[in-house]
Design a protein around this motif. Structure first.
Motif, PDB file in Angstrom:
ATOM      1  N   MET A   1      11.004 -29.760 -18.277  1.00  0.00           N
ATOM      2  CA  MET A   1      10.372 -29.112 -17.125  1.00  0.00           C
ATOM      3  C   MET A   1       8.940 -29.558 -16.937  1.00  0.00           C
ATOM      4  O   MET A   1       8.469 -29.696 -15.805  1.00  0.00           O
ATOM      5  CB  MET A   1      10.466 -27.593 -17.274  1.00  0.00           C
TER       6      MET A   1
ATOM      7  N   THR B   1      13.755 -21.020 -16.777  1.00  0.00           N
ATOM      8  CA  THR B   1      14.555 -22.067 -16.143  1.00  0.00           C
ATOM      9  C   THR B   1      14.997 -21.638 -14.751  1.00  0.00           C
ATOM     10  O   THR B   1      14.896 -22.401 -13.788  1.00  0.00           O
ATOM     11  CB  THR B   1      15.783 -22.414 -17.009  1.00  0.00           C
TER      12      THR B   1
ATOM     13  N   ILE C   1      12.000 -21.552 -12.382  1.00  0.00           N
ATOM     14  CA  ILE C   1      11.427 -22.836 -11.988  1.00  0.00           C
ATOM     15  C   ILE C   1      12.457 -23.720 -11.283  1.00  0.00           C
ATOM     16  O   ILE C   1      12.178 -24.295 -10.227  1.00  0.00           O
ATOM     17  CB  ILE C   1      10.823 -23.561 -13.216  1.00  0.00           C
ATOM     18  N   SER C   2      13.684 -23.792 -11.838  1.00  0.00           N
ATOM     19  CA  SER C   2      14.669 -24.700 -11.243  1.00  0.00           C
ATOM     20  C   SER C   2      15.654 -23.994 -10.322  1.00  0.00           C
ATOM     21  O   SER C   2      16.468 -24.632  -9.678  1.00  0.00           O
ATOM     22  CB  SER C   2      15.486 -25.423 -12.320  1.00  0.00           C
TER      23      SER C   2
ATOM     24  N   TYR D   1       9.133 -32.974 -15.269  1.00  0.00           N
ATOM     25  CA  TYR D   1       9.642 -32.891 -13.900  1.00  0.00           C
ATOM     26  C   TYR D   1       8.617 -32.241 -12.969  1.00  0.00           C
ATOM     27  O   TYR D   1       8.312 -32.773 -11.903  1.00  0.00           O
ATOM     28  CB  TYR D   1      10.949 -32.088 -13.878  1.00  0.00           C
ATOM     29  N   GLN D   2       8.077 -31.109 -13.393  1.00  0.00           N
ATOM     30  CA  GLN D   2       7.165 -30.362 -12.525  1.00  0.00           C
ATOM     31  C   GLN D   2       5.851 -31.109 -12.302  1.00  0.00           C
ATOM     32  O   GLN D   2       5.263 -31.048 -11.243  1.00  0.00           O
ATOM     33  CB  GLN D   2       6.873 -28.967 -13.110  1.00  0.00           C
TER      34      GLN D   2
ATOM     35  N   THR E   1      18.208 -27.567 -16.092  1.00  0.00           N
ATOM     36  CA  THR E   1      17.038 -28.268 -15.551  1.00  0.00           C
ATOM     37  C   THR E   1      17.494 -29.390 -14.622  1.00  0.00           C
ATOM     38  O   THR E   1      18.657 -29.788 -14.618  1.00  0.00           O
ATOM     39  CB  THR E   1      16.209 -28.881 -16.694  1.00  0.00           C
TER      40      THR E   1
END
Lengths: 347, 277
Positions: free
Chosen positions: A98, A155, A158-159, A101-102, A164
């Motif tokens: 994460m 998770t 955020i996703s 990715y973020q 993820t």
């Protein structure tokens, strides 16, 4: 011992113990006997078990457990438990994935952040333990639940799903994949890189245990904490160090989990903590601490690998695996206990 | 040993009017004692008299609330067992002297392991450790079959002796022994007392905690009697005979009371309740 014995020049009372007798004094013996039994068993019932390809599959399964079982064995020799290990692996993978990715960062940045965060979790476990003096069972049960909640909660937050996003197309992914999840071919054997991580960790742990000051301290804090403290062993530092060792291995496992599949399921890992403990116990670690070996835990993990894949090769239902594992655990523990009694009586 | 002789020397350890409370429990009140090199100071007292608290203060496990602790004439306050060890004060506890499952040689060097190599390859000097353990034990007159055996397989007396030899080897100036003979038989106790005397002859100041006046009088040079956290008496060996020490230790008048209570109604009491000597 007699105090008024004449000064002895050459000690003739010390009978050289026979090889089997000396082996019987080793913590690994029960596990090795068990491993041979399981190996012979599956060689007979499953035709394809003896092929090289099966061997590499078994080794891979063993390594995924063994990487964690090694520091867990050290922790248990040091007299403590960790129930948060299974989900900690998932947490480590999630943090890595994460973050990269973020932040749209190079995956290595995520890997680094994940290392620091996972070590911090380990430190938290150890710090809480030495500060509160509560049983490690309770403390790590707490962190287990907290981590499990965080894994799912963050998770989804955020996703917006339970897994993820893939990071396979991100910068640094191929290199990281090579380090944590590649294959190598040696002769006819196809080896997962995790096997190398595993063997490396076992060698390192064995060296630490038997040949360094820290190893002496690990046996001592597990065997008799107060005695160790009284002669000046830094008990608290040793225990915190052990928890951070577990966290380090959780980071390796976590990165493998991530780079092997490029996405991470946030609910994974629950229950694995028991597999690590079982491997360590089959390998001769005493639940009460102060006794055990990293090599024993490796053999324990190997038994796990053989049982896990052997059942598949024998074309039985995989549902029976847990039954097999439980029976194996009981047998190995009883064998260890019996062997140790015999070894002590033989002195 | 005369009083003038010891008065001129600085004691290795001197406690003056030391007190310690745990919450509202006064465990120790105004206790004084001196430890000199080459002498054995015995601390006698019944269960709960404050013996353990006293040694824990000297061993660095607890800190005193009032009074003074001087080490070689220097006011000190020991924050940890490690600190006490660094000042040359080694403590051998009755029940927690060693780690039972570890081999003798690992126990011997525990907390002070010699190492060789450099950087990340720094490792235990196993050969030296084994050899030194055997030699140090032999020097104290302890002849061990196998330094690789778990120390838990030794007898209680042997374990105490290994712990004493360890303290002597690491250059302790003061050796504190917590009830070294409490759990032992007559013969084993004798063996341990011999090693206590050997440590004294090696020039160490020894503090011997015990509730056995017979053992104390055999080897002791000074006697401090504790009773319910206070000092009930402090004597040099020249000032006190075994009978008197036994009587004071056993509680003196309380004992007479007890023998009166235990006496048969018709026949006279044949023996002192403190036992034969």
């Amino acid at each position: 011992m007699s105090a008024d014995a004449p000064p002895v020049t050459k000690d003739d009372r010390l009978v050289r113990r026979s090889l089997p007798r000396r082996l019987a004094g080793r913590p690994e013996l029960g596990a090795i006997v068990g491993a041979i039994a399981v190996f012979v068993f599956f060689s007979v019932v499953a035709d394809s078990f003896l092929q090289w390809s099966s061997f590499s599959t078994v080794l891979y399964a063993a390594s995924t457990i063994g990487i964690m079982a090694t520091p867990v064995a050290l922790l248990m020799i040091g007299g403590e438990f960790d129930l948060s290990t299974g989900v900690m692996v998932t947490s480590s993978a999630l943090i890595s994935s994460m973050f990269s990715y973020q932040m749209t960062a190079n995956v290595w940045a995520g890997i680094g952040v994940s290392l620091l965060a996972t070590l911090a979790i380990g430190f938290f476990n150890g710090f809480l333990l030495v500060r509160t003096g509560l049983p490690s069972f309770i403390i790590t049960l707490g962190t287990f639940l907290i981590l499990q909640g965080c894994n799912l909660g963050f998770t989804k937050l955020i996703s917006e799903t339970v897994s993820t996003k893939t990071i396979a197309d991100m910068e640094g992914f191929p290199e990281a994949h090579k380090v944590f999840a590649s294959h190598l071919t040696i002769g006819d054997v196809d080896l997962q890189v995790t096997v190398l991580w595993w063997l490396g960790l076992v060698a390192l742990a064995t060296w630490i245990l038997l040949r360094t000051r820290a190893g002496n301290w690990i046996f001592a804090v597990g065997g008799a904490k107060e005695a160790a403290r009284a002669v000046g062993v830094p008990v608290n530092r040793t225990k915190i160090g052990l928890y951070m060792g577990v966290a380090f291995a959780a980071w390796i496992s976590g990165q493998h989990l991530l780079f092997n599949y490029d996405v991470v399921q946030s609910g994974e890992g629950v229950g694995n903590e028991f597999l690590y403990i079982i491997a360590a116990v089959i390998g001769g670690c005493l639940l009460t601490g102060g006794y055990g070996s990293a090599i024993g835990a490796a053999v324990g993990a190997f038994i796990f690998g053989m049982a896990n894949k052997g059942i598949v090769y024998a074309q039985w239902s995989a549902d029976w695996f847990k039954f097999f594992l439980g029976a194996m655990l009981l047998l190995a523990t009883m064998l260890n206990w019996w062997v140790r009694k015999r070894a002590e009586a033989a002195k | 040993m005369t009083t003038t002789d010891t008065a001129t020397r600085t004691p290795l350890i001197e406690l003056r009017e030391v007190s310690k409370s745990y919450g509202n429990v006064k465990a120790l009140q105004g206790v004084s004692l001196e430890v000199h090199a080459g002498e054995i100071t015995c601390v006698l007292g019944d269960n709960g008299a404050g013996k353990s608290t006293l040694i824990k203060i000297v061993a660095g496990l607890h800190q005193h609330d009032a009074g003074s602790l001087t080490i070689e004439g220097e006011e000190a306050r020991l924050g940890s067992p490690r600190e006490a060890l660094d000042r040359g004060i080694a403590t051998v506890y009755q029940d927690l002297a060693v780690v039972p499952l570890m081999p003798v040689w690992r126990n011997f060097f525990l907390g002070s392991e010699p190492r060789k190599g450099r950087g990340p390859f720094k490792r235990l000097d196993v050969e030296t450790m084994r050899r030194t353990t055997r030699a140090a034990l032999l020097r104290m007159g302890i002849d061990l079959r196998d330094v690789d055996q778990p120390i838990g397989t030794l007898s209680g007396g042997e374990r105490q002796c290994v712990a004493i030899a360890r303290a002597v080897h690491f250059g302790a100036k003061v050796l504190i022994l917590d009830e070294p003979t409490a759990a032992l038989g007559v013969k084993q106790s004798g063996v341990v007392l011999k090693y206590v005397a050997a440590a004294r002859d090696a020039g160490l100041g020894v503090v011997l905690i015990t509730h056995n006046p017979h053992h104390a009088h055999l080897v002791g040079d000074r006697f401090v009697l504790l009773k319910r956290g206070t000092m009930a008496g402090s004597h040099l060996k020249s000032e006190i005979a075994l009978d008197e020490l036994t009587r004071q230790m056993a509680g003196g008048s309380e004992l007479e009371q007890l023998s009166h209570e235990l006496a048969r109604p018709t026949e006279p009491v044949e023996k002192d309740a403190a036992g034969e000597v």
